[in-house]
Design a protein around this motif. Structure first.
Motif, PDB file in Angstrom:
ATOM      1  N   ALA A 292     -18.016  31.137   9.616  1.00 19.34           N
ATOM      2  CA  ALA A 292     -17.444  30.208  10.590  1.00 19.34           C
ATOM      3  C   ALA A 292     -16.883  28.985   9.884  1.00 19.34           C
ATOM      4  O   ALA A 292     -17.009  27.863  10.378  1.00 19.34           O
ATOM      5  N   SER A 293     -16.254  29.164   8.734  1.00 22.41           N
ATOM      6  CA  SER A 293     -15.673  28.025   8.025  1.00 22.41           C
ATOM      7  C   SER A 293     -14.385  27.577   8.711  1.00 22.41           C
ATOM      8  O   SER A 293     -13.733  28.348   9.418  1.00 22.41           O
ATOM      9  N   HIS A 294     -14.038  26.293   8.523  1.00 20.35           N
ATOM     10  CA  HIS A 294     -12.819  25.699   9.070  1.00 20.35           C
ATOM     11  C   HIS A 294     -12.745  25.848  10.586  1.00 20.35           C
ATOM     12  O   HIS A 294     -11.664  25.905  11.171  1.00 20.35           O
ATOM     13  N   MET A 295     -13.881  25.912  11.230  1.00 16.81           N
ATOM     14  CA  MET A 295     -13.959  26.068  12.677  1.00 16.81           C
ATOM     15  C   MET A 295     -14.075  24.700  13.339  1.00 16.81           C
ATOM     16  O   MET A 295     -14.553  23.740  12.736  1.00 16.81           O
ATOM     17  N   GLU A 296     -13.655  24.588  14.594  1.00 18.09           N
ATOM     18  CA  GLU A 296     -13.838  23.383  15.389  1.00 18.09           C
ATOM     19  C   GLU A 296     -14.549  23.764  16.683  1.00 18.09           C
ATOM     20  O   GLU A 296     -14.169  24.742  17.330  1.00 18.09           O
TER      21      GLU A 296
ATOM     22  N   VAL B 129     -25.252  35.812   4.296  1.00 19.22           N
ATOM     23  CA  VAL B 129     -24.947  34.389   4.150  1.00 19.22           C
ATOM     24  C   VAL B 129     -24.304  33.868   5.428  1.00 19.22           C
ATOM     25  O   VAL B 129     -23.484  34.552   6.047  1.00 19.22           O
ATOM     26  N   VAL B 130     -24.693  32.659   5.832  1.00 15.21           N
ATOM     27  CA  VAL B 130     -24.051  31.972   6.954  1.00 15.21           C
ATOM     28  C   VAL B 130     -23.222  30.824   6.397  1.00 15.21           C
ATOM     29  O   VAL B 130     -23.715  30.018   5.602  1.00 15.21           O
ATOM     30  N   SER B 131     -21.964  30.737   6.797  1.00 13.19           N
ATOM     31  CA  SER B 131     -21.075  29.683   6.313  1.00 13.19           C
ATOM     32  C   SER B 131     -20.524  28.869   7.472  1.00 13.19           C
ATOM     33  O   SER B 131     -19.930  29.414   8.399  1.00 13.19           O
ATOM     34  N   LEU B 132     -20.749  27.547   7.407  1.00 12.53           N
ATOM     35  CA  LEU B 132     -20.117  26.577   8.304  1.00 12.53           C
ATOM     36  C   LEU B 132     -19.254  25.622   7.496  1.00 12.53           C
ATOM     37  O   LEU B 132     -18.955  24.515   7.936  1.00 12.53           O
ATOM     38  N   ALA B 133     -18.848  26.041   6.315  1.00 13.72           N
ATOM     39  CA  ALA B 133     -18.132  25.169   5.387  1.00 13.72           C
ATOM     40  C   ALA B 133     -16.826  24.665   5.999  1.00 13.72           C
ATOM     41  O   ALA B 133     -16.087  25.421   6.634  1.00 13.72           O
TER      42      ALA B 133
ATOM     43  N   LEU C 259     -22.710  24.857   3.603  1.00 16.29           N
ATOM     44  CA  LEU C 259     -22.430  23.715   4.468  1.00 16.29           C
ATOM     45  C   LEU C 259     -21.456  22.734   3.838  1.00 16.29           C
ATOM     46  O   LEU C 259     -21.209  21.674   4.406  1.00 16.29           O
ATOM     47  N   ASN C 260     -20.904  23.064   2.683  1.00 15.49           N
ATOM     48  CA  ASN C 260     -20.023  22.120   2.001  1.00 15.49           C
ATOM     49  C   ASN C 260     -18.778  21.835   2.851  1.00 15.49           C
ATOM     50  O   ASN C 260     -18.069  22.748   3.270  1.00 15.49           O
ATOM     51  N   GLY C 261     -18.513  20.565   3.109  1.00 14.86           N
ATOM     52  CA  GLY C 261     -17.360  20.170   3.902  1.00 14.86           C
ATOM     53  C   GLY C 261     -17.629  20.127   5.395  1.00 14.86           C
ATOM     54  O   GLY C 261     -16.758  19.696   6.166  1.00 14.86           O
ATOM     55  N   LEU C 262     -18.806  20.573   5.849  1.00 12.58           N
ATOM     56  CA  LEU C 262     -19.135  20.524   7.271  1.00 12.58           C
ATOM     57  C   LEU C 262     -19.269  19.071   7.734  1.00 12.58           C
ATOM     58  O   LEU C 262     -19.934  18.264   7.095  1.00 12.58           O
ATOM     59  N   VAL C 263     -18.639  18.743   8.863  1.00 11.70           N
ATOM     60  CA  VAL C 263     -18.714  17.410   9.459  1.00 11.70           C
ATOM     61  C   VAL C 263     -19.225  17.565  10.887  1.00 11.70           C
ATOM     62  O   VAL C 263     -18.709  18.389  11.646  1.00 11.70           O
ATOM     63  N   TYR C 264     -20.239  16.792  11.238  1.00 10.26           N
ATOM     64  CA  TYR C 264     -20.786  16.836  12.590  1.00 10.26           C
ATOM     65  C   TYR C 264     -21.081  15.418  13.046  1.00 10.26           C
ATOM     66  O   TYR C 264     -21.315  14.516  12.242  1.00 10.26           O
ATOM     67  N   GLU C 265     -21.065  15.229  14.357  1.00  8.63           N
ATOM     68  CA  GLU C 265     -21.337  13.909  14.925  1.00  8.63           C
ATOM     69  C   GLU C 265     -22.798  13.732  15.304  1.00  8.63           C
ATOM     70  O   GLU C 265     -23.329  12.633  15.232  1.00  8.63           O
TER      71      GLU C 265
ATOM     72  N   ARG D  86     -13.511  32.245  11.381  1.00 15.14           N
ATOM     73  CA  ARG D  86     -12.819  31.341  10.456  1.00 15.14           C
ATOM     74  C   ARG D  86     -11.583  30.746  11.133  1.00 15.14           C
ATOM     75  O   ARG D  86     -10.697  31.444  11.592  1.00 15.14           O
ATOM     76  N   GLY D  87     -11.548  29.409  11.198  1.00 17.53           N
ATOM     77  CA  GLY D  87     -10.414  28.726  11.797  1.00 17.53           C
ATOM     78  C   GLY D  87     -10.388  28.775  13.308  1.00 17.53           C
ATOM     79  O   GLY D  87      -9.402  28.355  13.926  1.00 17.53           O
ATOM     80  N   ALA D  88     -11.454  29.278  13.939  1.00 16.73           N
ATOM     81  CA  ALA D  88     -11.493  29.343  15.399  1.00 16.73           C
ATOM     82  C   ALA D  88     -11.696  27.947  15.990  1.00 16.73           C
ATOM     83  O   ALA D  88     -12.208  27.036  15.331  1.00 16.73           O
ATOM     84  N   ARG D  89     -11.289  27.788  17.248  1.00 14.54           N
ATOM     85  CA  ARG D  89     -11.497  26.524  17.955  1.00 14.54           C
ATOM     86  C   ARG D  89     -12.127  26.805  19.312  1.00 14.54           C
ATOM     87  O   ARG D  89     -11.567  27.557  20.116  1.00 14.54           O
ATOM     88  N   VAL D  90     -13.293  26.217  19.539  1.00 11.82           N
ATOM     89  CA  VAL D  90     -14.009  26.381  20.799  1.00 11.82           C
ATOM     90  C   VAL D  90     -14.118  25.002  21.440  1.00 11.82           C
ATOM     91  O   VAL D  90     -14.840  24.135  20.940  1.00 11.82           O
ATOM     92  N   ASN D  91     -13.413  24.806  22.536  1.00 15.20           N
ATOM     93  CA  ASN D  91     -13.388  23.494  23.175  1.00 15.20           C
ATOM     94  C   ASN D  91     -14.513  23.322  24.183  1.00 15.20           C
ATOM     95  O   ASN D  91     -14.415  22.507  25.100  1.00 15.20           O
ATOM     96  N   GLY D  92     -15.549  24.087  24.020  1.00 15.67           N
ATOM     97  CA  GLY D  92     -16.741  23.973  24.842  1.00 15.67           C
ATOM     98  C   GLY D  92     -17.953  24.257  23.977  1.00 15.67           C
ATOM     99  O   GLY D  92     -18.005  23.897  22.808  1.00 15.67           O
ATOM    100  N   ASN D  93     -18.931  24.922  24.544  1.00 13.52           N
ATOM    101  CA  ASN D  93     -20.174  25.235  23.841  1.00 13.52           C
ATOM    102  C   ASN D  93     -20.084  26.617  23.197  1.00 13.52           C
ATOM    103  O   ASN D  93     -19.746  27.599  23.860  1.00 13.52           O
ATOM    104  N   LEU D  94     -20.391  26.674  21.900  1.00 13.05           N
ATOM    105  CA  LEU D  94     -20.501  27.942  21.179  1.00 13.05           C
ATOM    106  C   LEU D  94     -21.983  28.236  20.980  1.00 13.05           C
ATOM    107  O   LEU D  94     -22.683  27.478  20.313  1.00 13.05           O
ATOM    108  N   SER D  95     -22.443  29.319  21.567  1.00  9.03           N
ATOM    109  CA  SER D  95     -23.866  29.647  21.526  1.00  9.03           C
ATOM    110  C   SER D  95     -24.056  31.034  20.933  1.00  9.03           C
ATOM    111  O   SER D  95     -23.472  32.009  21.409  1.00  9.03           O
ATOM    112  N   ILE D  96     -24.856  31.107  19.859  1.00 11.35           N
ATOM    113  CA  ILE D  96     -25.220  32.387  19.257  1.00 11.35           C
ATOM    114  C   ILE D  96     -26.739  32.465  19.220  1.00 11.35           C
ATOM    115  O   ILE D  96     -27.393  31.710  18.502  1.00 11.35           O
ATOM    116  N   ARG D  97     -27.281  33.360  20.025  1.00  9.79           N
ATOM    117  CA  ARG D  97     -28.732  33.580  20.067  1.00  9.79           C
ATOM    118  C   ARG D  97     -28.965  35.084  20.006  1.00  9.79           C
ATOM    119  O   ARG D  97     -28.840  35.776  21.002  1.00  9.79           O
ATOM    120  N   GLY D  98     -29.249  35.560  18.825  1.00  7.48           N
ATOM    121  CA  GLY D  98     -29.435  36.996  18.700  1.00  7.48           C
ATOM    122  C   GLY D  98     -29.674  37.401  17.268  1.00  7.48           C
ATOM    123  O   GLY D  98     -30.279  36.667  16.477  1.00  7.48           O
TER     124      GLY D  98
END
Length: 495
Positions: free
Chosen positions: A277-281, A296-300, A320-326, A252-264
């Motif tokens: 992972a809400s409020h994350m960048e 539950v998985v949250s990207l809100a 996914l409420n509030g999630l913004v992606y390009e 929550r609130g984390a910032r990853v300025n590269g690739n975040l990969s979760i495979r597991g």
């Protein structure tokens, strides 16, 4: 000199070997070929170090004395304490000290947990060691700290610590959790194949060289397996190739300025979230779950550059409420529409609108309309009986304005029915002497339009059952016109 000489006079043979080797940094090995934590247990395994005799025992105060300058360094050499296969008795404590020499312990057994709180030091290694804990809160390491292959039966505490060249815990087993709030690592933090019981805490950490957890197992069932709120990762964050989290993964609130990969594997049925992972960048997020997510998985309310995921691995409940992606990668429109509709709180419009906005940016106007139509259908389920009836009517007639061609189909079908019926059973003329020739097509067209165009409706009057058909055609015309206006208003309304 008295203290130094006094200490040397009391030293055992093993301690004298270490004392002599210090000035040149030569490694001192005690015992026959001691093995690491991952090897078969036996007399040389660090886990059995409590049984080692005096010939393999070094007092912690001897090591402390060397690190704090009790012996002058040799000329033309780099002093260091390098020790393998020893049992270290007493507490290895350097709290608040300044250490100019490297400490490298390998395959050692420590009776007590080392304490380096507030210490300024060079590289420290505890590879393949067995110890009851580790305390290094506030320590500053001009190099790296390695616990690779170690077995720590208690807690590792590194809050507010700083490591210039990395923090290594590859293959480490920790039974009491890791607490590293406000940690700073200028190089990478490596946790490959580590096993941490009790959770990993990285709240407010700054990892300038990335976080690598491939193959790691973080276990804290019913609580947080990883707590990384407000963490900043300036490089990649990898949790793949066998990564397992038994407990909530909090970003929550984390910032990853590269690739975040979760495979597991994410398994946390007893907490509100398996991945919070809400409020994350993040610049790019890659999600592939090797087993169905339990929880539950949250990207809100997060902001993501590119989201790359696998529809087959989506959990049953997804916020996914509030999630913004390009950019989106993976999954067709039907799967994506299902994806945005998995919120456990029910219908929320923003995920649909964000998905439609992505399709518009990608040049897929048709897919954007399908998404917005799905949004209206999902919204309809939240209405009362009257609202659901009107919504279904809008859907059937004009697709909520996103399928206006449906109105043309209905109009054409009704026009054909009326033309055929009134061609076979024509209405009577109200003023036979003044009425023009009857045209069933024009008459039906006039009935369907809210405002007559050909003047046939006012001059002819149907009789019997065809009069009911006329009323139905008039009502249908008004319904189609109203639906078209309502649909057009909805489509043209600014998003």
């Amino acid at each position: 000199m008295v203290v130094q000489n006094g200490l040397r006079l009391r030293m055992t043979q093993a301690e004298r070997r270490l004392w002599r080797a210090f000035h040149s940094g030569t490694q001192v090995q005690l015992g026959d070929n001691p093995v690491g934590i991952g090897r078969t247990a036996g007399e040389n395994a660090p886990a059995d170090g409590a049984t080692w005799g005096p010939e393999r025992t070094i007092r912690a105060q001897v090591i402390v004395a060397l690190l704090l300058g009790a012996r002058e360094p040799g000329v033309g050499a780099v002093p260091a304490v390098r020790l393998r296969g020893a049992r270290i008795t007493g507490r290895l404590e350097l709290r608040g000290g300044n250490v100019d020499y490297e400490l490298a312990l390998s395959g050692c057994y420590l009776d007590e947990a080392p304490d380096f709180g507030g210490t300024v030091t060079r590289t420290m290694r505890f590879t393949d060691c067995h110890m009851p804990g580790f305390s290094g809160g506030g320590m500053r390491v001009a190099g790296h700290l390695s616990l690779s292959g170690a077995h720590v039966t208690g807690t590792v505490r590194l809050a507010r610590a700083t490591f210039e060249n990395g923090l290594w815990m590859g293959g480490t087993k920790i039974d009491g959790g890791v607490y590293t709030g406000a940690l700073t690592v200028d190089a990478g933090y490596y946790l490959e194949n580590a096993e941490i019981i009790g959770g990993l805490r990285l709240v407010g950490a700054r990892l300038n060289g990335g976080l690598f957890m491939n193959g790691a197992t973080l276990s804290n069932p019913g609580a947080d397996a990883l707590t990384a709120d407000s963490m900043v990762v300036e490089d990649v964050m990898q949790a793949g190739k066998g990564f397992t989290a038994l407990g909530c993964v909090r970003l929550r609130g984390a910032r990853v300025n590269g690739n975040l990969s979760i495979r597991g594997v994410l398994r946390s049925p007893d907490t509100p979230y398996a991945l919070h992972a809400s409020h994350m960048e993040a610049r790019e997020v890659y999600l592939r779950y090797t087993e169905p997510v339990e929880g539950v998985v949250s990207l809100a309310h997060s902001r993501i550059g590119t989201l790359n995921d696998d529809p087959a691995s989506w959990p049953e409940k997804l916020r996914l409420n509030g999630l913004v992606y390009e950019t989106l990668r993976g999954g067709g429109v039907d799967r994506r529409v299902e994806w945005v509709g998995r919120d456990p709180y029910g219908f929320l419009p923003q995920p649909y609108e964000q998905l439609a906005a992505w399709y518009l940016r990608d040049g897929n106007d048709t897919l954007a309309r399908r998404t917005l139509l799905a949004k209206q259908r999902a919204r309809r389920r939240t209405f009362g009986a009257g609202g659901r009836l009107w919504g279904r009517l809008l859907d059937i007639t004009v697709g909520y304005g996103y399928r206006p061609w449906l109105a043309a189909l209905w109009f054409g079908l009704l026009l054909v029915v009326g033309t055929v019926v009134y061609g076979l059973v024509p209405p009577r003329a109200l003023k036979p002497a003044e009425s023009p020739a009857f045209e069933s097509f024009a008459y039906t067209f006039d009935l369907l339009l809210p405002f007559p165009t050909f003047g046939q409706r006012e001059l002819f009057d149907p009789a019997g059952w065809t009069q009911g058909l006329a009323y139905a055609l008039i009502a249908s015309g008004w319904i189609l016109a109203t639906a078209l206006i309502a649909g057009a208003t909805r489509v043209l309304r600014p998003s």
